[in-house]
Design a protein around this motif. Structure first.
Motif, PDB file in Angstrom:
ATOM      1  N   ILE A 145     -12.650   1.141 -12.367  1.00  0.00           N
ATOM      2  CA  ILE A 145     -12.894   0.478 -10.804  1.00  0.00           C
ATOM      3  C   ILE A 145     -12.236   1.079  -9.926  1.00  0.00           C
ATOM      4  O   ILE A 145     -11.154   0.979  -9.757  1.00  0.00           O
ATOM      5  CB  ILE A 145     -12.475  -1.069 -11.152  1.00  0.00           C
ATOM      6  N   CYS A 146     -13.132   1.906  -9.226  1.00  0.00           N
ATOM      7  CA  CYS A 146     -12.412   2.858  -8.324  1.00  0.00           C
ATOM      8  C   CYS A 146     -13.422   3.377  -7.331  1.00  0.00           C
ATOM      9  O   CYS A 146     -14.659   3.234  -7.537  1.00  0.00           O
ATOM     10  CB  CYS A 146     -11.709   3.846  -8.866  1.00  0.00           C
ATOM     11  N   CYS A 147     -13.216   3.903  -6.156  1.00  0.00           N
ATOM     12  CA  CYS A 147     -14.081   4.650  -5.300  1.00  0.00           C
ATOM     13  C   CYS A 147     -14.637   6.019  -5.580  1.00  0.00           C
ATOM     14  O   CYS A 147     -15.692   6.330  -5.650  1.00  0.00           O
ATOM     15  CB  CYS A 147     -13.637   4.439  -3.798  1.00  0.00           C
ATOM     16  N   TYR A 190     -19.143  -0.372  -3.081  1.00  0.00           N
ATOM     17  CA  TYR A 190     -19.317   0.388  -4.349  1.00  0.00           C
ATOM     18  C   TYR A 190     -19.701  -0.685  -5.370  1.00  0.00           C
ATOM     19  O   TYR A 190     -18.823  -1.345  -6.085  1.00  0.00           O
ATOM     20  CB  TYR A 190     -18.005   1.070  -4.809  1.00  0.00           C
ATOM     21  N   ILE A 233      -7.216  -5.278 -12.466  1.00  0.00           N
ATOM     22  CA  ILE A 233      -7.303  -4.607 -11.319  1.00  0.00           C
ATOM     23  C   ILE A 233      -6.053  -4.708 -10.531  1.00  0.00           C
ATOM     24  O   ILE A 233      -5.180  -5.774 -10.226  1.00  0.00           O
ATOM     25  CB  ILE A 233      -8.468  -5.358 -10.182  1.00  0.00           C
ATOM     26  N   PRO A 234      -5.358  -3.595 -10.212  1.00  0.00           N
ATOM     27  CA  PRO A 234      -3.938  -3.483  -9.496  1.00  0.00           C
ATOM     28  C   PRO A 234      -4.041  -4.185  -8.161  1.00  0.00           C
ATOM     29  O   PRO A 234      -4.887  -3.854  -7.413  1.00  0.00           O
ATOM     30  CB  PRO A 234      -3.615  -2.169  -9.671  1.00  0.00           C
ATOM     31  N   MET A 235      -3.081  -5.028  -7.837  1.00  0.00           N
ATOM     32  CA  MET A 235      -3.127  -5.736  -6.442  1.00  0.00           C
ATOM     33  C   MET A 235      -2.073  -5.036  -5.362  1.00  0.00           C
ATOM     34  O   MET A 235      -2.182  -5.554  -4.463  1.00  0.00           O
ATOM     35  CB  MET A 235      -3.023  -7.209  -6.511  1.00  0.00           C
ATOM     36  N   GLN A 236      -1.382  -4.142  -5.869  1.00  0.00           N
ATOM     37  CA  GLN A 236      -0.368  -3.432  -4.976  1.00  0.00           C
ATOM     38  C   GLN A 236      -0.418  -2.118  -5.228  1.00  0.00           C
ATOM     39  O   GLN A 236       0.395  -1.443  -4.658  1.00  0.00           O
ATOM     40  CB  GLN A 236       0.967  -4.064  -5.493  1.00  0.00           C
ATOM     41  N   GLY A 237      -1.655  -1.560  -5.585  1.00  0.00           N
ATOM     42  CA  GLY A 237      -1.788  -0.029  -5.522  1.00  0.00           C
ATOM     43  C   GLY A 237      -0.996   0.770  -6.458  1.00  0.00           C
ATOM     44  O   GLY A 237      -0.614   1.608  -6.521  1.00  0.00           O
ATOM     45  N   THR A 270      -4.979   3.451  -7.566  1.00  0.00           N
ATOM     46  CA  THR A 270      -6.153   2.956  -6.932  1.00  0.00           C
ATOM     47  C   THR A 270      -7.220   2.675  -7.701  1.00  0.00           C
ATOM     48  O   THR A 270      -8.310   2.232  -7.419  1.00  0.00           O
ATOM     49  CB  THR A 270      -6.917   3.891  -6.070  1.00  0.00           C
ATOM     50  N   GLY A 305      -8.677   0.476 -11.215  1.00  0.00           N
ATOM     51  CA  GLY A 305      -8.533  -0.560 -12.367  1.00  0.00           C
ATOM     52  C   GLY A 305      -9.637  -0.080 -13.501  1.00  0.00           C
ATOM     53  O   GLY A 305      -9.816   0.823 -13.582  1.00  0.00           O
ATOM     54  N   ASN A 326       1.630  -7.376  -9.946  1.00  0.00           N
ATOM     55  CA  ASN A 326       0.453  -8.134 -10.340  1.00  0.00           C
ATOM     56  C   ASN A 326      -0.819  -7.466 -10.233  1.00  0.00           C
ATOM     57  O   ASN A 326      -1.278  -6.623  -9.555  1.00  0.00           O
ATOM     58  CB  ASN A 326       0.397  -9.087  -8.835  1.00  0.00           C
ATOM     59  N   ALA A 383      -5.251  -8.489 -10.740  1.00  0.00           N
ATOM     60  CA  ALA A 383      -6.193  -9.617 -10.937  1.00  0.00           C
ATOM     61  C   ALA A 383      -6.966  -9.281 -12.188  1.00  0.00           C
ATOM     62  O   ALA A 383      -7.255  -7.944 -12.516  1.00  0.00           O
ATOM     63  CB  ALA A 383      -7.169  -9.462  -9.776  1.00  0.00           C
TER      64      ALA A 383
END
Lengths: 209, 209
Positions: free
Chosen positions: B22-24, B40, B85-89, B118, B120, B140, B142
């Motif tokens: 899960i990335c750009c 995306y 999904i990381p919430m704090q980069g 960046t 997930g 944290n 998600a």
């Protein structure tokens, strides 16, 4: 008449009429993974109506918003919830309004919230909201919402086509049989052609433009 | 025998056998929101099997992992995908293995990846993986995964109960009618009582312990 509204810090309570706040503070958890992890479980149950799946996208905001700003539009998604989760701990703005009736938001009750960057939000299906507003750019958010057929990979790669009901009804009215020749004197994208071709088991169909 | 594996930087390609990144970077997007945002789209389509919904939780890791570390277990979720999904980069570790057969991971093909913070990941349903491993704590994430009934708020608040099939079959065998008296000489939590009560439309049922 210009109406001025104040930004409020986002909280579970003040956002409750519109959806859920995705955060740890004020939420219950239980331990998992040999107590290495606290699970704040099912903060959101995703709403998906109709023929679709939940999916995860990234929204990368490339323009930042300066405060104060003017609200000129709201939108809603009647067929599913939509969650925004900051991926860089970044603050963002949330503008929502309750419904006045089936068609219209109640602009007199517009609310504006600011996330502290550890908080995401989930809009319940049908909640009127402003598109994503960020204070910094670029700025990435994981978005969990309804993935309809029109962006499904099978559709975008041309492996399936959606036929409208009218094309299908017409094909049944014509009732073509295998081996017949059918002339369509005004074919467009070919939906009726496909439907009749299927009824004829893909034999002897000619499509005349 | 101790087997040593190297951490690899996570990429769409090297993670493909296990799920999605899960990335750009390296993904297509289209513009939305008056070109303020790049979407995306549908990087993940959530897999949910059986009577359940997709939902969003937060996993808050409270113990960090030091490298090198030993892998002593793997787990899998046969009935749904699971996204982190990381919430704090924040960077994190991903340890996965392909299946050897229906029951067992192929430990000889264990892989370890590191997200750049960046990125997930989404594990496909049934993918063998190590529980969440983070390099910093608290940290944290998600998590988008399957929310079964046992943690549903209607269940945890006692508003619904799950009846096992045996209790329900027995109730149909007894076939109680409205107005009858039925004695259960060995009631436990009351599943059969509830099932028979429902068949009798909640009249004249006595539950004898």
């Amino acid at each position: 008449m210009v109406q001025t509204i104040q930004l409020q810090p986002l909280s579970i309570e003040n956002f409750a009429p519109f959806g859920e706040v995705i955060c740890c503070g004020g939420q219950d958890f239980f331990h998992i993974n040999d107590a290495h992890t606290e699970r704040y479980h099912a903060l959101v149950t995703t709403e998906i109506f109709g023929e679709a799946h939940a999916g995860i996208s990234i929204f990368r905001n490339i323009k930042q918003t300066e405060i104060p700003f003017s609200v000129s539009m709201l939108e809603r998604h009647p067929n599913g919830s939509q969650a925004f989760i900051p991926m860089q701990g970044q603050a963002f703005l949330i503008v929502v309004a309750p419904a006045l009736d089936d068609q219209t938001p109640d602009i007199s009750k517009l609310c504006a919230f600011i996330s502290d960057g550890t908080q995401g939000v989930n809009y319940h299906a049908g909640t009127w909201h402003h598109p994503l507003l960020t204070l910094e750019a670029p700025s990435n958010f994981a978005v969990v919402d309804r993935i309809g057929i029109s962006r499904h990979v099978l559709f975008t790669e041309g492996k399936i086509e959606v036929q409208d009901e009218g094309s299908q009804l017409l094909a049944f009215l014509v009732a073509p049989k295998r081996g017949m020749m059918v002339a369509d004197f005004c074919a467009g994208a070919g939906g009726k052609t496909l439907a009749m071709g299927a009824l004829m088991r893909n034999t002897c169909y000619r499509d005349w433009e």
